[in-house]
Design an enzyme around this catalytic site. Structure first.
Site, short mmCIF file in Angstrom:
data_model
loop_
_atom_site.label_atom_id
_atom_site.label_comp_id
_atom_site.label_asym_id
_atom_site.label_seq_id
_atom_site.Cartn_x
_atom_site.Cartn_y
_atom_site.Cartn_z
N HIS A 120 -7.30 -6.09 -0.05
CA HIS A 120 -6.17 -5.21 0.25
C HIS A 120 -5.38 -5.68 1.48
O HIS A 120 -4.23 -5.29 1.66
CB HIS A 120 -6.70 -3.79 0.48
CG HIS A 120 -5.65 -2.74 0.55
ND1 HIS A 120 -5.03 -2.24 -0.58
CD2 HIS A 120 -5.08 -2.08 1.60
CE1 HIS A 120 -4.15 -1.32 -0.22
NE2 HIS A 120 -4.16 -1.20 1.10
N ASP B 216 -9.32 -5.48 -4.09
CA ASP B 216 -8.83 -4.13 -3.86
C ASP B 216 -9.87 -3.17 -4.45
O ASP B 216 -10.71 -3.58 -5.25
CB ASP B 216 -7.47 -3.93 -4.57
CG ASP B 216 -6.30 -3.83 -3.59
OD1 ASP B 216 -6.41 -3.04 -2.64
OD2 ASP B 216 -5.30 -4.54 -3.78
N SER C 262 0.84 -1.20 0.00
CA SER C 262 0.00 0.00 0.00
C SER C 262 0.88 1.26 0.00
O SER C 262 1.65 1.45 -0.94
CB SER C 262 -0.94 -0.07 1.23
OG SER C 262 -2.03 0.77 1.06
#
Ligand SMILES: *[C@@H]1O[C@H](CO)[C@@H](O)[C@H](O)[C@H]1NC(C)=O
Ligand SMILES: *[C@@H]1O[C@H](CO)[C@@H](O)[C@H](O)[C@H]1NC(C)=O
Ligand SMILES: *[C@@H]1O[C@H](CO)[C@@H](O)[C@H](O)[C@H]1NC(C)=O
Length: 312
Positions: A286, A252, A168
């Protein structure tokens, strides 16, 4: 004729306006709202923090290590080395955590270390100061310091190879290291860099200006541009043998997936880097896209082992 063209033009501009207004940037940059594993975003985050905390604690208990090594002058500039019992020349996996540069920490980001230790790979976990205590520009320069420290360490150890990974916001920071030509050219040991794993990253920061993520960052339009790897130059990587994996999860957010695709295209098409791979992984979101690093078998460990067997 002109009349029809004007009508078509108005119609198209209207559609573009509608599209622009329909993008909910807050939602697009709230990855916990896209996980299908739990019923609320709060539970996704809670599970993630609990999981990475306990797996990091286990790794710290089970693997010989050296913690809290200072790589720069401020409180956050510390790193951990796990696997200090391994052969000196062992490959090194460097991990930079995410949290949009304002959350999470080094001490709960050691969760990849144990499975890699079984494969003879050392893990270095990089900490950094967080926003708003420091600005994002400083964080970028902190991880440059960390990279210098790691390369020098790898040089001293004669390490067979160094791999950087970031999740990230951490993927953004790894991309900033990769784009820094002078850092890579002038640091002893940087020729030991063999690959990078950019997991669910953000490479263009412009849209963050329209989200609450920016409350702690306070980015201006200009800073958002300067700090976006998407606008950096990667041409210097062309004559280096660095394998780059750009990875995101099926669950995601669509913006995160778009960012990964576009960053891959930048490296692969615009800069014609030969060893760049894009993988949007089925069934991952994610968070479990890195939570799985604590499982004894996981995709990252497999990719590392394959690369080490093939090239080192
Ligand atoms: C981990 O680090 C953070 C920030 O540096 C600190 O607040 C927290 O107490 C630490 N946790 C543990 C378990 O050491
Ligand atoms: C690259 O890294 C060097 C060394 O840390 C730093 O001085 C320089 O400002 C960085 N360059 C860019 C363009 O960020
Ligand atoms: C945010 O940035 C603006 C302009 O750069 C500055 O005037 C302001 O003081 C900053 N706010 C905070 C909370 O840092």
């Amino acid at each position: 004729m002109l009349y029809y063209l004007v009508i078509i033009f108005l119609y198209i501009s209207l559609q573009i306006n509608i599209m622009a207004e329909e993008i909910d940037f807050e939602r697009e940059y709230s990855p916990s709202r896209w996980s299908i594993r739990f019923s609320t975003p709060g539970e996704v985050i809670k599970y993630h923090v609990e999981h990475v905390t306990s797996a990091s604690l286990a790794a710290t208990n089970n693997i010989p290590h050296e913690l809290d090594i200072e790589y720069g002058p401020t409180l956050g500039q510390k790193l951990d080395i796990l696997g200090t019992d391994l052969p000196k020349d062992a490959p090194i996996f460097v991990y930079i955590h995410g949290g949009f540069w304002q959350m999470l920490s080094r001490n709960i980001s050691r969760y990849a270390a144990e499975p890699l230790h079984h494969a003879g790979i050392k893990t270095i976990v990089v900490g950094y100061d967080l926003c708003p205590t420091v600005g994002l520009q400083q964080i970028v320069s902190e991880v440059e310091n960390a990279a210098k420290y790691v390369f020098q360490y790898a040089e001293n150890m004669r390490s067979r190879g160094v791999y950087f990974a970031g999740h990230s916001a951490g993927a953004h920071l790894v991309a900033k290291i990769l784009s820094n030509a002078s850092l890579l050219a002038n640091t002893p040991g940087s020729n030991r860099l063999k690959g990078a794993f950019l997991v669910s990253g953000v490479y263009s920061l412009q849209e963050l200006l329209y989200t609450t993520v920016n409350d702690a960052l306070n980015l201006t339009d200009e800073l958002a541009n300067t700090l976006s790897p998407y606008f950096d130059n990667f041409a210097h990587l062309k004559d280096k043998e660095i394998r780059i994996n750009v990875i995101a999860g099926q669950h995601d957010t669509s913006r995160f997936k778009k960012q990964s695709k576009e960053f891959y295209e930048l490296l692969h098409n615009k800069y014609s880097l030969p060893n760049v791979n894009l993988d949007i992984k089925d069934n991952y979101d994610h968070f479990d896209i890195v939570e799985c690093f604590s499982n004894n078998n996981n995709y990252l460990k497999m990719l590392l082992i394959q690369d080490i067997e093939k090239y080192l």
